[in-house]
Scaffold this active site. Structure first.
Site, PDB file in Angstrom:
ATOM      1  N   HIS A  54     -10.176  -4.714  11.082  1.00 13.30           N
ATOM      2  CA  HIS A  54     -10.843  -4.551   9.794  1.00 13.30           C
ATOM      3  C   HIS A  54     -12.170  -3.791   9.900  1.00 13.30           C
ATOM      4  O   HIS A  54     -13.008  -3.891   9.015  1.00 13.30           O
ATOM      5  CB  HIS A  54     -11.144  -5.916   9.168  1.00 13.30           C
ATOM      6  CG  HIS A  54      -9.946  -6.629   8.613  1.00 13.30           C
ATOM      7  ND1 HIS A  54      -8.978  -7.182   9.404  1.00 13.30           N
ATOM      8  CD2 HIS A  54      -9.568  -6.886   7.339  1.00 13.30           C
ATOM      9  CE1 HIS A  54      -8.059  -7.758   8.640  1.00 13.30           C
ATOM     10  NE2 HIS A  54      -8.397  -7.591   7.388  1.00 13.30           N
ATOM     11  N   GLU A  95       0.801  -1.221   0.000  1.00 15.09           N
ATOM     12  CA  GLU A  95       0.000   0.000   0.000  1.00 15.09           C
ATOM     13  C   GLU A  95       0.833   1.270   0.000  1.00 15.09           C
ATOM     14  O   GLU A  95       0.555   2.212  -0.742  1.00 15.09           O
ATOM     15  CB  GLU A  95      -0.965   0.016   1.194  1.00 15.09           C
ATOM     16  CG  GLU A  95      -2.132  -0.961   1.091  1.00 15.09           C
ATOM     17  CD  GLU A  95      -1.801  -2.365   1.539  1.00 15.09           C
ATOM     18  OE1 GLU A  95      -0.656  -2.596   2.004  1.00 15.09           O
ATOM     19  OE2 GLU A  95      -2.663  -3.255   1.439  1.00 15.09           O
TER      20      GLU A  95
HETATM   21  C1  LIG Z   1      -2.086  -4.244   4.639  1.00 12.50           C
HETATM   22  C2  LIG Z   1      -3.123  -5.174   4.125  1.00 12.50           C
HETATM   23  N1  LIG Z   1      -3.468  -5.123   2.821  1.00 12.50           N
HETATM   24  C3  LIG Z   1      -4.405  -5.958   2.327  1.00 12.50           C
HETATM   25  C4  LIG Z   1      -5.014  -6.871   3.139  1.00 12.50           C
HETATM   26  C5  LIG Z   1      -6.075  -7.826   2.582  1.00 12.50           C
HETATM   27  N2  LIG Z   1      -5.480  -9.168   2.455  1.00 12.50           N
HETATM   28  C6  LIG Z   1      -5.641 -10.058   3.457  1.00 12.50           C
HETATM   29  S1  LIG Z   1      -4.809 -11.464   3.154  1.00 12.50           S
HETATM   30  C7  LIG Z   1      -4.246 -10.929   1.680  1.00 12.50           C
HETATM   31  C8  LIG Z   1      -3.380 -11.832   0.858  1.00 12.50           C
HETATM   32  C9  LIG Z   1      -2.104 -12.210   1.548  1.00 12.50           C
HETATM   33  O1  LIG Z   1      -1.429 -13.233   0.870  1.00 12.50           O
HETATM   34  P1  LIG Z   1      -0.155 -13.969   1.448  1.00 12.50           P
HETATM   35  O2  LIG Z   1       0.733 -13.010   2.145  1.00 12.50           O
HETATM   36  O3  LIG Z   1       0.432 -14.735   0.328  1.00 12.50           O
HETATM   37  O4  LIG Z   1      -0.726 -14.947   2.579  1.00 12.50           O
HETATM   38  P2  LIG Z   1      -1.739 -16.152   2.443  1.00 12.50           P
HETATM   39  O5  LIG Z   1      -3.107 -15.577   2.588  1.00 12.50           O
HETATM   40  O6  LIG Z   1      -1.508 -16.805   1.137  1.00 12.50           O
HETATM   41  O7  LIG Z   1      -1.450 -17.046   3.597  1.00 12.50           O
HETATM   42  C10 LIG Z   1      -4.721  -9.631   1.431  1.00 12.50           C
HETATM   43  C11 LIG Z   1      -4.448  -8.859   0.201  1.00 12.50           C
HETATM   44  C12 LIG Z   1      -4.660  -6.874   4.509  1.00 12.50           C
HETATM   45  N3  LIG Z   1      -5.240  -7.702   5.386  1.00 12.50           N
HETATM   46  N4  LIG Z   1      -3.697  -6.036   4.972  1.00 12.50           N
END
Ligand SMILES: Cc1ncc(C[n+]2csc(CCOP(=O)(O)OP(=O)(O)O)c2C)c(N)n1
Ligand SMILES: [Mg+2]
Lengths: 460, 341
Positions: free
Chosen positions: A259, A190
């Site tokens: 959230h 972000e």
């Molecule tokens: C700062 C932030 N940006 C966006 C999100 C929304 N979000 C939650 S999980 C996620 C994907 C994360 O993927 P990864 O790090 O690969 O972990 P995984 O879910 O695959 O375990 C996103 C975009 C968030 N929670 N926090």
């Protein structure tokens, strides 16, 4: 033992869905993890997996059935070797669920397909203009699409906005129409992509930055405030930052403290920004178009629960709503209720109920939080002599606090009672269903506040 | 009893006469099987309870990734800490937290680890040195380094297991942390759980170079890629990383190649990958089947023994679900507690 397979809840806000397709038939063996059906929610079609091994005994709800309530038995699962005629004793899983559960999953305000309360005439719309029913989600998408058609400088950037069609499906179809050059998926970075978008805006492009939710914009706060908001001033007016930061703001349902925050007051505090928070689909569309054209950075606060609500949207080639003008939703003479965004649902519900008790409430939707339309609010308070403000955010340094101070300074002699600010509770959002309900603003609290300022029995 | 102590695990590790492979005893392998199965069955149950509306909000399942946390926990000692993202149920079970308390938190009940106030994404156990459960992508990475900072400051030999995803690996604060962790030689193991997707974004669409662990090079942090579907490989790599950290050599990166079988959260329609892709991994790489094959193939356990374990795990999970569902919601006064000390 035979067990019932129940209609699942497949999203935080789902209450019912369509059983689109069965991928198994009676007599099929399934193991845990097998996909057995496709279910349509308000947002998407989801695959539904078996959670136990067994044989499909009976299918209770045929495919194509709409409006199947969460937790309705949709099929019977038999253990290997069990008679096809067996039926579950008493839907054991369903019986175990505590009574509070179905209500828990309900968003603060039920989503409805029918248009909201009759929309008052809008000053922006020529008489005789036709309208169509649209959800807030569709109105936002149309606003972006229209502005992107009008100017190649406008582009959309954010997490999951392109291929996934938006985490909340707001950018549905935009990738198809405008291609990868203008609808850009970013990594989860972000602060970085906000800075890049601000740089692009300095260079004269008109970025729309979608934050998956405004909670994640906190990662980017420095670029929003220190770079986007202050640069025009710091450059003596040479630099422009025409950019829109948009996304859902505030509580959804059961997603807990990290959230569920309302940032209205945070951004409204900052000179150099414009801040809007629409309630209706028409305002969402008209304000977003204005925001994209505005030469300033605009914070555009949406709401996940409102995305699925339908309203009438005027059918005009180029419908815009000016930033900085409030809208009177309902005229009244006894009290002024001022709100914005999802708070408007409580304000309008309260007004309706109060009317039944002989209290006539004027309801104002601020729509813009910077600049604020003080004139409309003050004129109303000078008429009704009482005011209640309603917002989802925390009470300290709230929008309501600021309005109270303004009213006190500029309409003191007209006030018959202290202004009351109805707000979310002064705690991080709890996860537990019962506590979440207590933390949020309710219509009952608005009614109580109105009774208090009008000195009716039952007030504070 | 449902709650399994990590110390039981260590006892298993000390078993003489390794009979499965040089660094694994039969008993330890059985224990791995038990733990991975517990996570899998627990998550399946959580998915089911979500469908029934008992669990709400966001709920991210760990199914498919079980070998990562189970293999690494086998290298931990008392005093070590762990911190992770919202995909945290497996981590909590593997570090010995009580399945009942975890499930009760998922259901938002007063008997949950956060007394119902945190939910799936925000759960903690001071007792087990589990520092969350974080909903903001990558926020746990500097926090994990901070736990390691405290260890270094106090002069003990504990390490901090700091888990994050392939998507999180793109956040700026990860690299700010890498720099300081290396500069100050903090005993932190950065465990990248590369499950190939961040929500709907395949890794190659978000990440400029294919090997995330290479990014440590720029900061002088050693690292390696590990088959995260093979609990033995995970354990072996974990031992190396732990030894490196305990000896005061600074951080280490383990990029665990793994896969999530389910959607990102319960509300993910998962249109970004094919059903066949998921099926192929389940059939060819499943971490639990792998251990099962080792046990049965090597005649270290009989079908009956494993069946008995399956049954025992099922009972544990059902008990946790029942406990959660029959626990009361928090008292209303709880709304106002714990805001500030
Ligand atoms: C700062 C932030 N940006 C966006 C999100 C929304 N979000 C939650 S999980 C996620 C994907 C994360 O993927 P990864 O790090 O690969 O972990 P995984 O879910 O695959 O375990 C996103 C975009 C968030 N929670 N926090
Ligand atoms: Mg991932």
């Amino acid at each position: 033992m035979a067990t019932n397979i129940l209609m699942p809840a497949l999203s935080p806000t789902m209450e019912e869905g369509t059983l689109a397709k069965w991928l198994v038939k009676e007599g099929d063996s399934v193991s845990s993890g097998d996909i057995i059906a496709e279910i349509e929610t308000d947002k998407a079609t989801m695959e539904f997996e078996a959670v136990d091994d067994g044989v499909i005994g009976r299918i209770l709800v045929p495919e194509g059935t709409e409006g199947v309530k969460v937790n309705t038995p949709i099929a019977v699962l038999l253990e290997e070797g069990e008679e096809a005629g067996s039926t579950p004793d008493a839907a054991p899983e369903a019986a175990e669920a505590p009574a509070t559960v179905p209500a828990d999953a309900t968003p603060t305000v039920p989503a409805s397909a029918a248009p909201e309360a009759t929309v008052p005439p809008m000053e922006e719309i020529p008489a005789g203009t036709s309208s169509k029913t649209q959800t807030v989600r569709e109105a936002l998408r149309d606003a972006m699409a229209e502005e992107m058609r009008a100017s190649d400088d406008v582009f959309l950037m954010g997490e999951e906005v392109a291929q996934y069609q938006g985490a909340y499906k707001v950018s549905q179809g935009l990738l198809d129409e405008f291609g990868e050059r203008r609808v850009i998926d970013t990594p989860i970075t972000e602060h970085g992509f906000t800075g890049i978008a601000v740089g692009a805006a300095f260079a004269g492009l008109r970025p729309i930055v979608e934050f998956m939710t405004f909670n994640f914009a906190m990662q980017a706060m420095d670029q929003i405030i220190n770079s986007a908001a202050k640069t025009r001033y710091m450059s003596g007016g040479q630099m422009n930052c025409p950019i829109v930061f948009r996304g859902p703001n505030g509580a959804a349902a059961r997603v807990a403290a990290q959230h569920s925050q309302d940032y209205a007051a945070w951004y409204a505090h900052v000179p150099g920004l414009k801040v809007v928070q629409p309630y209706s689909a028409a305002d969402a569309k008209g304000l977003l178009k204005s925001a994209i054209r505005d030469p300033n950075p605009v914070i555009f606060l949406e709401n996940e629960i409102l995305y699925g609500r339908s309203f009438e949207v005027p059918e005009l080639d180029d419908f815009t709503v000016p930033i900085g003008r409030a809208r009177i939703w309902r005229e009244g003479s006894d009290v002024t209720i001022v709100s914005f965004g999802i708070g408007m649902t409580h304000a309008l519900e309260a007004a309706e109920e109060l009317a039944g008790e002989g209290i006539s409430a004027e309801v104002i939707d601020l729509r813009s939080l910077r600049p604020i339309d003080y004139d409309t609010v003050l004129a109303s308070v000078r008429k009704t002599n009482r005011c209640v403000t309603v917002e989802e955010g925390w009470p300290v340094a709230s929008i309501g606090n600021h309005l109270s101070a303004t009213i006190m300074q500029q309409a003191f002699d007209w006030l018959d009672a202290p202004v009351i600010n109805v707000t979310g509770k002064d705690v991080p959002m709890p996860y537990a269903a019962n506590l979440e309900k207590l933390a949020l603003v309710t219509t009952a609290e608005v009614i109580e506040a109105v009774k208090s300022v009008t000195y009716r029995a039952g007030g504070l | 009893m449902a709650a399994r102590k990590t110390s039981g695990n260590k006892a298993a590790r000390k078993q003489p006469a390794p009979d499965v492979s040089p660094n694994i005893s039969r008993d330890e392998l059985i224990e791995f099987y038990r733990q991975m199965l517990l996570i899998r069955r627990f998550e399946e149950k959580a998915g089911q309870l979500y469908g029934m509306g008992v669990i709400g909000g966001f709920c991210h399942l760990y199914i498919g990734q079980e070998a990562v946390v189970v293999g690494l926990e086998a290298t931990a000692k008392d005093g070590d800490q762990r911190v992770t993202s919202y995909r945290d149920h497996g981590h909590m079970l593997a570090c010995g937290m009580d399945p009942k308390g975890v499930m009760a938190e998922l259901a938002g009940r007063e008997t949950g680890y956060s007394r119902g106030k945190g939910g799936s994404m925000h759960m903690f156990s001071k007792e087990k040195n589990f520092y969350g459960g974080h909903g903001i992508v990558a926020a746990q990475v500097p926090i994990g380094a901070g736990l390691a900072f405290a260890d270094k400051y106090r002069g003990n030999d504990n390490v901090s297991f700091t888990y994050f995803g392939d998507g999180a690996a793109n956040q700026g604060q990860v690299y700010e942390t890498f720099n300081m962790a290396s500069l100050w030689k903090l005993p932190v193991i950065f465990v990248i759980e590369n499950n190939k997707y961040a929500m709907g974004t395949a890794m190659q669409r978000s990440t400029s170079t294919p090997d995330i662990y290479h990014r440590g090079n720029a900061f002088g942090i050693p690292g390696e890629a590990v088959d995260g579907m093979d609990v033995l490989a995970v354990k072996e790599a974990g031992e190396k990383a732990v030894a490196h950290c305990r000896a005061g050599n600074g951080p280490y990166i383990l990029e665990m190649q793994t896969y999530r079988y389910r959607g990102h959260s319960m509300s993910d329609p998962a249109k970004y990958r094919s059903r066949e892709e998921v099926q192929k991994v389940r059939e060819e790489k499943d971490p639990i089947d792998h251990v099962r094959d080792l046990l049965i193939g090597g005649k270290h356990a009989s079908e009956d023994e494993l069946k008995a374990i399956d049954k025992e795990i099922k009972a544990t999970v059902n008990e946790a679900a029942k406990f959660a569902q029959s626990s009361p919601e928090p008292q209303e006064a709880e709304l106002w507690t714990d805001v500030i000390a």
